[in-house]
Structures are given as structure tokens and as C-alpha cells.
Design a protein around this motif. Structure first.
Motif, PDB file in Angstrom:
ATOM      1  N   GLY A  75       1.499  56.858  64.869  1.00 26.16           N
ATOM      2  CA  GLY A  75       1.179  55.820  65.834  1.00 26.16           C
ATOM      3  C   GLY A  75       2.438  55.195  66.383  1.00 26.16           C
ATOM      4  N   PHE A  76       2.255  54.199  67.216  1.00 28.51           N
ATOM      5  CA  PHE A  76       3.380  53.520  67.839  1.00 28.51           C
ATOM      6  C   PHE A  76       4.185  52.760  66.792  1.00 28.51           C
ATOM      7  CE2 PHE A  76       0.439  53.767  71.487  1.00 28.51           C
ATOM      8  CZ  PHE A  76       1.276  54.424  72.380  1.00 28.51           C
ATOM      9  N   ILE A  77       5.485  52.770  66.980  1.00 28.75           N
ATOM     10  CA  ILE A  77       6.413  51.999  66.160  1.00 28.75           C
ATOM     11  C   ILE A  77       7.135  51.056  67.110  1.00 28.75           C
ATOM     12  CG2 ILE A  77       8.458  52.105  64.685  1.00 28.75           C
ATOM     13  CD1 ILE A  77       7.503  55.011  63.983  1.00 28.75           C
ATOM     14  N   ILE A  78       7.074  49.774  66.833  1.00 29.77           N
ATOM     15  CA  ILE A  78       7.707  48.769  67.689  1.00 29.77           C
ATOM     16  C   ILE A  78       8.847  48.132  66.902  1.00 29.77           C
ATOM     17  CG2 ILE A  78       7.380  46.599  68.927  1.00 29.77           C
ATOM     18  CD1 ILE A  78       4.418  47.450  69.301  1.00 29.77           C
TER      19      ILE A  78
ATOM     20  N   LYS B  74      13.238  60.793  63.319  1.00 36.17           N
ATOM     21  CA  LYS B  74      13.516  61.097  64.720  1.00 36.17           C
ATOM     22  C   LYS B  74      12.352  60.526  65.517  1.00 36.17           C
ATOM     23  CE  LYS B  74      15.171  64.500  67.852  1.00 36.17           C
ATOM     24  NZ  LYS B  74      16.214  65.480  67.850  1.00 36.17           N
ATOM     25  N   LEU B  75      12.684  59.628  66.447  1.00 38.87           N
ATOM     26  CA  LEU B  75      11.668  58.942  67.232  1.00 38.87           C
ATOM     27  C   LEU B  75      11.905  59.153  68.712  1.00 38.87           C
ATOM     28  CD1 LEU B  75      11.746  55.505  65.364  1.00 38.87           C
ATOM     29  CD2 LEU B  75      10.180  57.401  64.953  1.00 38.87           C
TER      30      LEU B  75
ATOM     31  N   LEU C 187      13.861  41.852  73.619  1.00 41.70           N
ATOM     32  CA  LEU C 187      13.510  43.202  74.037  1.00 41.70           C
ATOM     33  C   LEU C 187      12.992  43.973  72.836  1.00 41.70           C
ATOM     34  CD1 LEU C 187      13.533  45.432  76.217  1.00 41.70           C
ATOM     35  CD2 LEU C 187      15.846  46.002  75.430  1.00 41.70           C
ATOM     36  N   TYR C 188      11.856  44.628  73.032  1.00 41.98           N
ATOM     37  CA  TYR C 188      11.244  45.447  71.992  1.00 41.98           C
ATOM     38  C   TYR C 188      11.147  46.872  72.519  1.00 41.98           C
ATOM     39  CZ  TYR C 188      10.070  40.969  69.999  1.00 41.98           C
ATOM     40  OH  TYR C 188      10.155  39.709  69.478  1.00 41.98           O
ATOM     41  N   ARG C 189      11.520  47.834  71.698  1.00 44.51           N
ATOM     42  CA  ARG C 189      11.413  49.243  72.058  1.00 44.51           C
ATOM     43  C   ARG C 189      10.176  49.826  71.368  1.00 44.51           C
ATOM     44  NH1 ARG C 189      15.311  50.265  75.746  1.00 44.51           N
ATOM     45  NH2 ARG C 189      17.319  49.354  75.233  1.00 44.51           N
ATOM     46  N   VAL C 190       9.464  50.673  72.093  1.00 46.69           N
ATOM     47  CA  VAL C 190       8.246  51.290  71.579  1.00 46.69           C
ATOM     48  C   VAL C 190       8.532  52.776  71.383  1.00 46.69           C
ATOM     49  CG1 VAL C 190       5.785  51.675  71.974  1.00 46.69           C
ATOM     50  CG2 VAL C 190       6.880  49.593  72.867  1.00 46.69           C
TER      51      VAL C 190
END
Length: 92
Positions: free
Chosen positions: A50-53, A20-21, A33-36
Motif C-alpha cells: 500500500g501507500f507509504i507516506i 526500494k520505493l 511536504l509529504y512524499r507518497v
């Protein structure tokens, strides 16, 4: 990818693991397009937190998220995202 109320998504990887992000941002870079994301099911003190891209890929009307294996690309997208975050703070 299932979108949920409040900018959360449930993802299942190739091995069947569910995550779950929380969507915290997006970056357009070189016409992609990249989602963070940040994980919601992990403690912030965890060393893997941490961040997941992920790269957004459209399959008809459905958005799919694909991992990004290129470290240099990840670093560029991360830098753009952080620049946008800090530029937004200056405007407040």
C-alpha cells in the motif's frame, strides 16, 4: 535518500532494512511536504502492500524522509493525495 532515474528511491530504516520505493506523488499540508510512495519489491497481493507516506525534511541541501506516527495526520495527507489523483483523472 538516494534519488534514482524514474522516480525511485532506496531507503534504509533504523534497523538496517533496505527498501526500494517508487515516488508516486507529493502533498503539501500545513507548510510541510509529504512524499507518497509505493513499494517496488512487494507483491500487490501482499496484505502489507500500500501507500507509504513520509515527511520530507531538509538537512542543509539534503532531503531526509521521516516516518509519520500520527494516524490522523496520515489520514489527512492520504485524503488530500487521493483527491488530487481523482481530480487529475477528471481533467484527462
Amino acid at each position: 535518500m538516494e534519488k534514482e532515474e524514474g522516480f525511485f528511491v532506496d531507503l534504509t530504516d533504523e534497523e538496517g532494512n533496505n527498501f526500494k520505493l517508487e515516488i508516486v506523488g507529493e502533498v503539501e499540508y500545513e507548510n510541510d511536504l509529504y512524499r507518497v510512495f509505493l513499494p517496488t519489491d512487494m507483491d500487490e497481493d501482499d496484505p502489507d502492500y500500500g501507500f507509504i507516506i513520509l515527511k520530507s525534511v531538509m538537512n542543509g541541501d539534503e532531503e531526509l524522509l521521516d516516518s509519520v506516527d500520527d494516524e490522523e495526520l496520515l489520514e489527512k495527507v492520504y485524503a488530500i493525495y487521493m483527491e488530487e489523483v481523482f481530480d487529475g483523472e477528471d481533467e484527462d
